[in-house]
Design a protein around this motif. Sequence first.
Motif, PDB file in Angstrom:
ATOM      1  N   GLY A   1      -5.341  27.338  40.515  1.00 15.34           N
ATOM      2  CA  GLY A   1      -5.488  27.358  38.984  1.00 15.34           C
ATOM      3  C   GLY A   1      -4.236  27.351  38.202  1.00 15.34           C
ATOM      4  N   GLU A   2      -3.221  28.073  38.689  1.00 13.90           N
ATOM      5  CA  GLU A   2      -2.183  28.458  38.118  1.00 13.90           C
ATOM      6  C   GLU A   2      -1.322  27.188  37.917  1.00 13.90           C
ATOM      7  N   ILE A   3      -1.269  26.284  39.230  1.00 18.34           N
ATOM      8  CA  ILE A   3      -0.521  25.480  39.421  1.00 18.34           C
ATOM      9  C   ILE A   3      -0.917  24.076  38.509  1.00 18.34           C
ATOM     10  N   ARG A   4      -2.216  23.992  38.382  1.00 21.72           N
ATOM     11  CA  ARG A   4      -3.025  23.152  37.706  1.00 21.72           C
ATOM     12  C   ARG A   4      -2.686  23.302  36.113  1.00 21.72           C
ATOM     13  N   ARG A   5      -2.481  24.640  35.757  1.00 19.59           N
ATOM     14  CA  ARG A   5      -2.231  24.831  34.285  1.00 19.59           C
ATOM     15  C   ARG A   5      -0.524  24.730  34.186  1.00 19.59           C
ATOM     16  N   LEU A   6       0.389  24.682  35.273  1.00 22.42           N
ATOM     17  CA  LEU A   6       1.763  24.475  35.066  1.00 22.42           C
ATOM     18  C   LEU A   6       1.556  22.861  34.799  1.00 22.42           C
ATOM     19  N   ASP A   7       0.898  22.110  35.603  1.00 24.95           N
ATOM     20  CA  ASP A   7       1.043  20.677  35.371  1.00 24.95           C
ATOM     21  C   ASP A   7       0.325  20.218  34.109  1.00 24.95           C
ATOM     22  N   ALA A   8      -0.503  20.802  33.498  1.00 22.97           N
ATOM     23  CA  ALA A   8      -0.782  20.734  32.168  1.00 22.97           C
ATOM     24  C   ALA A   8       0.095  20.990  31.294  1.00 22.97           C
ATOM     25  N   GLU A   9       0.990  22.045  31.435  1.00 23.45           N
ATOM     26  CA  GLU A   9       2.036  22.209  30.628  1.00 23.45           C
ATOM     27  C   GLU A   9       3.037  21.088  30.525  1.00 23.45           C
TER      28      GLU A   9
ATOM     29  N   MET B   1      11.306  22.015  30.820  1.00 22.37           N
ATOM     30  CA  MET B   1      12.371  22.664  31.732  1.00 22.37           C
ATOM     31  C   MET B   1      11.705  24.083  32.231  1.00 22.37           C
ATOM     32  N   ALA B   2      11.041  24.809  31.270  1.00 24.61           N
ATOM     33  CA  ALA B   2      10.450  26.075  31.899  1.00 24.61           C
ATOM     34  C   ALA B   2       9.794  26.057  33.155  1.00 24.61           C
ATOM     35  N   CYS B   3       9.096  24.749  33.326  1.00 20.30           N
ATOM     36  CA  CYS B   3       8.438  24.533  34.560  1.00 20.30           C
ATOM     37  C   CYS B   3       8.937  24.439  35.791  1.00 20.30           C
ATOM     38  N   TYR B   4      10.423  24.402  35.591  1.00 17.87           N
ATOM     39  CA  TYR B   4      11.084  24.191  36.730  1.00 17.87           C
ATOM     40  C   TYR B   4      11.884  25.463  37.392  1.00 17.87           C
ATOM     41  N   ALA B   5      12.206  25.711  38.567  1.00 15.23           N
ATOM     42  CA  ALA B   5      13.123  26.759  38.766  1.00 15.23           C
ATOM     43  C   ALA B   5      14.521  26.310  38.833  1.00 15.23           C
ATOM     44  N   PRO B   6      15.374  27.345  38.605  1.00 12.81           N
ATOM     45  CA  PRO B   6      16.695  26.745  38.431  1.00 12.81           C
ATOM     46  C   PRO B   6      17.597  26.034  39.325  1.00 12.81           C
ATOM     47  N   ASP B   7      17.156  26.097  40.715  1.00 10.56           N
ATOM     48  CA  ASP B   7      17.567  25.317  41.554  1.00 10.56           C
ATOM     49  C   ASP B   7      16.865  24.293  42.110  1.00 10.56           C
ATOM     50  N   VAL B   8      16.277  23.702  41.153  1.00  8.94           N
ATOM     51  CA  VAL B   8      15.131  22.442  41.475  1.00  8.94           C
ATOM     52  C   VAL B   8      15.968  21.457  41.980  1.00  8.94           C
ATOM     53  N   GLU B   9      15.256  20.650  42.985  1.00 11.48           N
ATOM     54  CA  GLU B   9      15.781  19.228  43.481  1.00 11.48           C
ATOM     55  C   GLU B   9      14.803  18.148  42.968  1.00 11.48           C
TER      56      GLU B   9
ATOM     57  N   ASP C   1      19.888  22.235  35.022  1.00  5.77           N
ATOM     58  CA  ASP C   1      20.721  21.679  34.039  1.00  5.77           C
ATOM     59  C   ASP C   1      21.065  20.255  34.042  1.00  5.77           C
ATOM     60  N   ALA C   2      20.989  19.671  35.371  1.00  3.20           N
ATOM     61  CA  ALA C   2      21.292  18.176  35.837  1.00  3.20           C
ATOM     62  C   ALA C   2      19.884  17.636  35.343  1.00  3.20           C
ATOM     63  N   LEU C   3      18.760  17.921  35.777  1.00  2.38           N
ATOM     64  CA  LEU C   3      17.491  17.576  35.322  1.00  2.38           C
ATOM     65  C   LEU C   3      17.522  17.458  33.681  1.00  2.38           C
ATOM     66  N   ARG C   4      17.837  18.663  33.151  1.00  5.32           N
ATOM     67  CA  ARG C   4      17.510  18.275  31.619  1.00  5.32           C
ATOM     68  C   ARG C   4      18.462  17.060  30.944  1.00  5.32           C
ATOM     69  N   LYS C   5      19.611  16.923  31.462  1.00  4.75           N
ATOM     70  CA  LYS C   5      20.475  15.971  31.003  1.00  4.75           C
ATOM     71  C   LYS C   5      19.736  14.456  31.252  1.00  4.75           C
ATOM     72  N   ALA C   6      19.098  14.456  32.430  1.00  4.85           N
ATOM     73  CA  ALA C   6      18.368  12.997  32.959  1.00  4.85           C
ATOM     74  C   ALA C   6      16.997  12.837  31.840  1.00  4.85           C
TER      75      ALA C   6
ATOM     76  N   GLY D   1       8.050  35.748  41.299  1.00  7.35           N
ATOM     77  CA  GLY D   1       7.713  36.655  40.567  1.00  7.35           C
ATOM     78  C   GLY D   1       6.084  36.544  40.408  1.00  7.35           C
ATOM     79  N   ASP D   2       5.657  36.664  39.158  1.00  2.00           N
ATOM     80  CA  ASP D   2       4.270  36.519  38.795  1.00  2.00           C
ATOM     81  C   ASP D   2       3.992  35.133  38.386  1.00  2.00           C
ATOM     82  N   ARG D   3       4.645  34.085  38.582  1.00  2.00           N
ATOM     83  CA  ARG D   3       4.562  32.799  38.104  1.00  2.00           C
ATOM     84  C   ARG D   3       4.986  31.772  39.290  1.00  2.00           C
ATOM     85  N   TRP D   4       4.496  30.614  39.232  1.00  2.00           N
ATOM     86  CA  TRP D   4       4.730  29.426  39.928  1.00  2.00           C
ATOM     87  C   TRP D   4       5.743  28.474  39.272  1.00  2.00           C
ATOM     88  N   ARG D   5       6.593  27.879  40.106  1.00  2.00           N
ATOM     89  CA  ARG D   5       7.614  27.103  39.374  1.00  2.00           C
ATOM     90  C   ARG D   5       7.932  26.005  40.443  1.00  2.00           C
TER      91      ARG D   5
END
Length: 248
Positions: free
Chosen positions: A113-121, A135-143, A157-162, A222-226
């Motif tokens: 349910g938390e992951i589906r809410r992340l997708d809805a975000e 960008m808040a849905c992604y981890a800092p080291d996302v690929e 940061d690279a994802l934000r530019k794209a 922590g207490d959230r999925w990314r």
Amino acid sequence: MKYMLLVCGDDTVDASGMAPVEPWVEELGAERGVRLHGHRLRLPADAVTVRVRDGEVLRTDGPFAETKEYVAGFDILECADLEEAVAAAAKHPVATVGAMEVRPFWDDEDAPGEIRRLDAELTEAARERDIDRAMACYAPDVEVFHPVSGLEQSGVDALRKAAELWFAKLAGPVHREVLDLRLRVDESVAFGHALVRTRATLVDGGTLDTTARVTTGYRAAGDRWRIVHQHTSVPFSGDLPGTGGDRS
């Protein structure tokens, strides 16, 4: 429901005649999908017990309790009920020379349910063209493999530019529709496979309407999925040799 299977050895018992564990792992894991993961632990002599008393850290070499039985490893099982978990534990070779403790997980977590809410975000962030929210849905080291640039983006940061370049090509809200989302969730890692339709108006007056296959890796931090990995495959407008019609 998920169960922790504590594999308890007994140092007073001769285990030389015990059957190998590998067939049990193969049957419960690869064949039936009951065993999610697990691992052996080093012997109690390599353990360190840590206590804090009156603000002082007390470190003791060895296990927290001196006993002939010790935890030699663990397995995470996903079973329909306790009886199925007990039956799986009874098949473990160590059960013939030691003991298996079956303990259910707390059932107050709703990772899917938390992951589906992340997708809805992500859907709402696209509609509002809110890059910070997305960008808040992604981890800092996302690929991320970004279909617009055709390049892999390492780090948020690279994802934000794209994403900024992509939004610059669009006018108005972006309509993101998840047609199908299938999740496989473990304790701290999950994978999702989805068909995602994206519709928007281009700044040159044209329209964007494409359906992509999106594979997403999630990690609990922590207490959230990314999102830590995302690969998007979109169809070409024309077929190219060796591509099968996809850009991926």
